[in-house]
Design a protein around this motif. Sequence first.
Motif, mmCIF file in Angstrom:
data_model
loop_
_atom_site.group_PDB
_atom_site.id
_atom_site.type_symbol
_atom_site.label_atom_id
_atom_site.label_comp_id
_atom_site.label_asym_id
_atom_site.label_seq_id
_atom_site.Cartn_x
_atom_site.Cartn_y
_atom_site.Cartn_z
ATOM 1 N N LYS A 53 0.830 -1.215 0.000
ATOM 2 C CA LYS A 53 0.000 0.000 0.000
ATOM 3 C C LYS A 53 0.867 1.269 0.000
ATOM 4 O O LYS A 53 0.713 2.143 -0.855
ATOM 5 N N THR A 54 1.759 1.348 0.990
ATOM 6 C CA THR A 54 2.565 2.562 1.134
ATOM 7 C C THR A 54 3.509 2.734 -0.061
ATOM 8 O O THR A 54 3.637 3.830 -0.606
ATOM 9 N N THR A 55 4.130 1.648 -0.459
ATOM 10 C CA THR A 55 5.058 1.698 -1.594
ATOM 11 C C THR A 55 4.341 2.177 -2.847
ATOM 12 O O THR A 55 4.851 3.009 -3.597
ATOM 13 N N LEU A 76 -2.277 8.090 6.377
ATOM 14 C CA LEU A 76 -3.282 7.789 7.397
ATOM 15 C C LEU A 76 -2.871 6.576 8.247
ATOM 16 O O LEU A 76 -3.688 5.986 8.934
ATOM 17 N N ASP A 77 -1.612 6.190 8.160
ATOM 18 C CA ASP A 77 -1.118 5.064 8.953
ATOM 19 C C ASP A 77 -0.212 5.604 10.062
ATOM 20 O O ASP A 77 0.770 6.287 9.771
ATOM 21 N N PRO A 78 -0.560 5.317 11.351
ATOM 22 C CA PRO A 78 0.243 5.828 12.468
ATOM 23 C C PRO A 78 1.730 5.490 12.348
ATOM 24 O O PRO A 78 2.564 6.161 12.955
ATOM 25 N N GLY A 80 3.500 5.977 9.847
ATOM 26 C CA GLY A 80 4.123 7.096 9.134
ATOM 27 C C GLY A 80 5.112 6.697 8.053
ATOM 28 O O GLY A 80 6.003 7.479 7.706
ATOM 29 N N ASN A 81 4.955 5.503 7.476
ATOM 30 C CA ASN A 81 5.932 5.070 6.465
ATOM 31 C C ASN A 81 5.900 5.917 5.197
ATOM 32 O O ASN A 81 6.941 6.149 4.578
ATOM 33 N N ALA A 82 4.726 6.386 4.819
ATOM 34 C CA ALA A 82 4.642 7.231 3.614
ATOM 35 C C ALA A 82 5.341 8.557 3.883
ATOM 36 O O ALA A 82 6.063 9.081 3.024
ATOM 37 N N ILE A 169 -4.678 8.519 -0.404
ATOM 38 C CA ILE A 169 -4.753 8.335 1.045
ATOM 39 C C ILE A 169 -4.211 6.943 1.376
ATOM 40 O O ILE A 169 -4.796 5.931 0.975
ATOM 41 N N ASP A 170 -3.085 6.913 2.070
ATOM 42 C CA ASP A 170 -2.443 5.640 2.422
ATOM 43 C C ASP A 170 -3.037 5.124 3.729
ATOM 44 O O ASP A 170 -2.833 5.716 4.789
ATOM 45 N N CYS A 171 -3.790 4.026 3.651
ATOM 46 C CA CYS A 171 -4.520 3.511 4.818
ATOM 47 C C CYS A 171 -3.665 2.588 5.679
ATOM 48 O O CYS A 171 -2.743 1.942 5.190
#
Length: 303
Positions: A53-55, A76-78, A80-82, A169-171
């Motif tokens: 997802k993030t990638t 939107l992921d705690p 914070g990878n994005a 939006i990265d979930c």
Amino acid sequence: MTTPLPPEHHTPLAHEAQVHVDLAQRVADSPSFAKPDHTRIFVVANQKGGVGKTTTTVNIAAAMGLRGLRVLVIDLDPQGNASTALNVPHHEGSAGVYEAIVEGTDIDELVSPCPDIPGLTVLPASIDLAGAEVELVSLVARESRLDRALQAYLRDCEEAGDVIDYVFIDCPPSLGLLTVNAMVAGREVLIPIQCEYYALEGLGQLVRNIDLVKAHLNPALEISTIVLTMYDGRTRLAAGVVEEVRSHFGDTVLRTTIPRAVRISEAPSYQQTVLTYDPVSSGALSYLEAAREITLSGGESPS
Ligand code: ADP
Ligand code: MG
């Protein structure tokens, strides 16, 4: 110069090299991407972790930014990878998407430009966002807080003459209230599917959740795009998964598959996307091509 062997003599390696050359040619043929006629808002979702997802979010967004589009990434992921991959500050206690959703702060005050990619703006996530899942439960309009904040921001940008073309939006890897907020704020769902055994497992649950949000909260929501990630052309399994996913999801599956590639996984540790870390690698080229396909797919105008 040596004469190329006919295809039936290609080794798997030669075949991969040919695929790479073809891809580079197609990417070179498309210098800039067409702007959509309205802001397209993508929710990148799959409740499985580690599927890409993030990638996919950061690299497709980077590809579009590098090809002249205005793009906003909402992390939107705690975890914070994005935010990490796009090189924007997001240490504990720093303001970000949490403040927008829980405290109602204007997104305008919370975004940072990605330093390496023109046209790309990031609404970062810090670990504080982990608390939002619980805090949201008791708030009014708990499912539509991101939607309201985002629509206000998009209007402000437009009034300032800075129209955002794409939002991604990265979930997080769950179907909780954060993901529901993304699905209410978005119009198109982009699902990355990892080319592995049981790839389709769990997707039924995701599709049912999307249907529920569509029925009760956001009738405009559609699964518009499936991206196959971590494809390993040397295995029969991967080809089988591609076939299975295509027979299930048809035209929504991008023709471009993303290869499993070391460069893609290395880039985030240098706070980079693969597009800037190694722009001529197969990973970078395939994300550019996937992004181009998305820009050509249109997206229904909102009625
Ligand atoms: P998710 O956001 O769905 O949890 P990530 O995008 O963080 O998944 O990817 C999970 C891990 O797999 C990360 O370490 C990432 O660098 C790696 N990865 C993702 N896509 C690829 C790829 N195409 N080739 C190699 N590694 C990849
Ligand atoms: Mg992720």
